[in-house]
Design a protein around this motif. Structure first.
Motif, short mmCIF file in Angstrom:
data_model
loop_
_atom_site.label_atom_id
_atom_site.label_comp_id
_atom_site.label_asym_id
_atom_site.label_seq_id
_atom_site.Cartn_x
_atom_site.Cartn_y
_atom_site.Cartn_z
N LYS A 27 41.95 44.32 37.38
CA LYS A 27 43.20 44.54 36.65
C LYS A 27 43.06 45.56 35.53
O LYS A 27 43.99 46.25 35.20
CB LYS A 27 43.70 43.21 36.03
N THR A 28 41.90 45.65 34.91
CA THR A 28 41.72 46.52 33.74
C THR A 28 40.98 47.80 34.12
O THR A 28 40.33 47.88 35.17
CB THR A 28 40.91 45.80 32.64
N ASP A 29 41.08 48.79 33.23
CA ASP A 29 40.35 50.04 33.46
C ASP A 29 38.85 49.81 33.46
O ASP A 29 38.12 50.45 34.21
CB ASP A 29 40.72 51.08 32.40
N LYS A 30 38.38 48.88 32.63
CA LYS A 30 36.95 48.58 32.60
C LYS A 30 36.51 48.06 33.98
O LYS A 30 35.49 48.48 34.51
CB LYS A 30 36.65 47.55 31.51
N ASP A 31 37.33 47.17 34.55
CA ASP A 31 37.02 46.67 35.90
C ASP A 31 37.02 47.81 36.91
O ASP A 31 36.16 47.86 37.79
CB ASP A 31 38.05 45.62 36.34
N ARG A 32 37.96 48.73 36.79
CA ARG A 32 38.05 49.87 37.71
C ARG A 32 36.81 50.75 37.60
O ARG A 32 36.26 51.21 38.60
CB ARG A 32 39.30 50.68 37.44
N TRP A 33 36.36 51.01 36.35
CA TRP A 33 35.17 51.83 36.15
C TRP A 33 33.94 51.18 36.77
O TRP A 33 33.13 51.84 37.44
CB TRP A 33 34.92 52.11 34.67
N MET A 50 43.11 51.78 42.29
CA MET A 50 42.53 52.93 41.58
C MET A 50 43.57 54.06 41.49
O MET A 50 43.26 55.22 41.68
CB MET A 50 41.28 53.43 42.31
N LYS A 52 45.15 55.49 39.10
CA LYS A 52 45.23 56.39 37.94
C LYS A 52 44.66 57.75 38.30
O LYS A 52 43.76 57.87 39.14
CB LYS A 52 44.48 55.78 36.76
N PHE A 55 40.79 58.43 38.27
CA PHE A 55 40.02 57.88 39.40
C PHE A 55 40.28 58.69 40.67
O PHE A 55 39.37 58.89 41.47
CB PHE A 55 40.38 56.41 39.60
#
Length: 143
Positions: A27-33, A50, A52, A55
Motif C-alpha cells: 500500500k505504501t511507497d516504502k512497500d513498493r520500493w 506500481m 507511479k 516506478f
C-alpha cells in the motif's frame, strides 16, 4: 553517523526488505520500493500497484538494460528515428508558421495600400495618408 549506525541501518534495511508482502498487501511507497528491490530482476511486467511514474521509469530502464545487443541497437535506432522525425516535424511547423505570418503581413500591406488608394480618391493629403497608415510618403505618392 558512525560506522556502527550505518551497519544498523543496513541491517534494518535488509531485514525489512526480506519481509516479503503479498501484492495485495502493498500500500505504501516504502512497500513498493522494497518490492522493487526484491523483484525487479524477476519481474517481466509492471504490476498495477506500481502505478507511479517513478516506478514505471525504473521498469523501463530495467527493460532496456536487459535487451540483447541486437535488440538494444534496434531500440536505439528507433529512438534516433523518433528524434529525427520530431525534429523534422518541428522544423516543418516552424516554417509553416513563418509562411503563415508572411502571408498575413502581405495581406495587411495590401489592405493598407487599398485603404491609401481610397483615401487618395477621397482627396486626403498624401502626408496625412502616409502618417495615419504608417506608409512611406513615396509609396503613397506613387498610388
Amino acid at each position: 553517523m558512525g560506522e556502527s549506525s550505518h551497519k544498523t541501518c543496513f541491517n534494518f534495511f535488509l531485514f525489512y526488505a526480506r519481509s516479503v508482502k503479498k501484492d495485495e498487501e502493498i500500500k505504501t511507497d516504502k512497500d513498493r520500493w522494497f518490492w522493487l528491490l526484491n523483484n525487479l530482476s524477476k519481474a517481466d511486467k509492471i504490476p498495477t500497484f506500481m502505478n507511479k511514474r517513478i516506478f514505471q521509469r525504473i521498469f523501463k530502464i530495467a527493460e532496456v538494460s536487459n535487451l540483447t545487443k541486437e535488440e538494444r541497437m534496434a531500440y536505439e535506432a528507433s529512438l534516433q528515428d523518433k528524434w529525427l522525425w520530431n525534429s523534422a516535424m518541428s522544423l516543418a511547423e516552424k516554417k509553416a508558421a513563418e509562411k503563415a505570418a508572411e502571408k498575413e503581413r502581405l495581406k495587411a500591406d495590401q489592405e493598407k495600400l487599398a485603404s491609401a488608394q481610397s483615401f487618395k480618391k477621397a482627396g486626403v493629403a498624401n502626408h496625412v495618408i502616409a502618417e495615419s497608415l504608417k506608409l512611406p510618403l513615396a509609396v503613397v505618392e506613387k498610388l
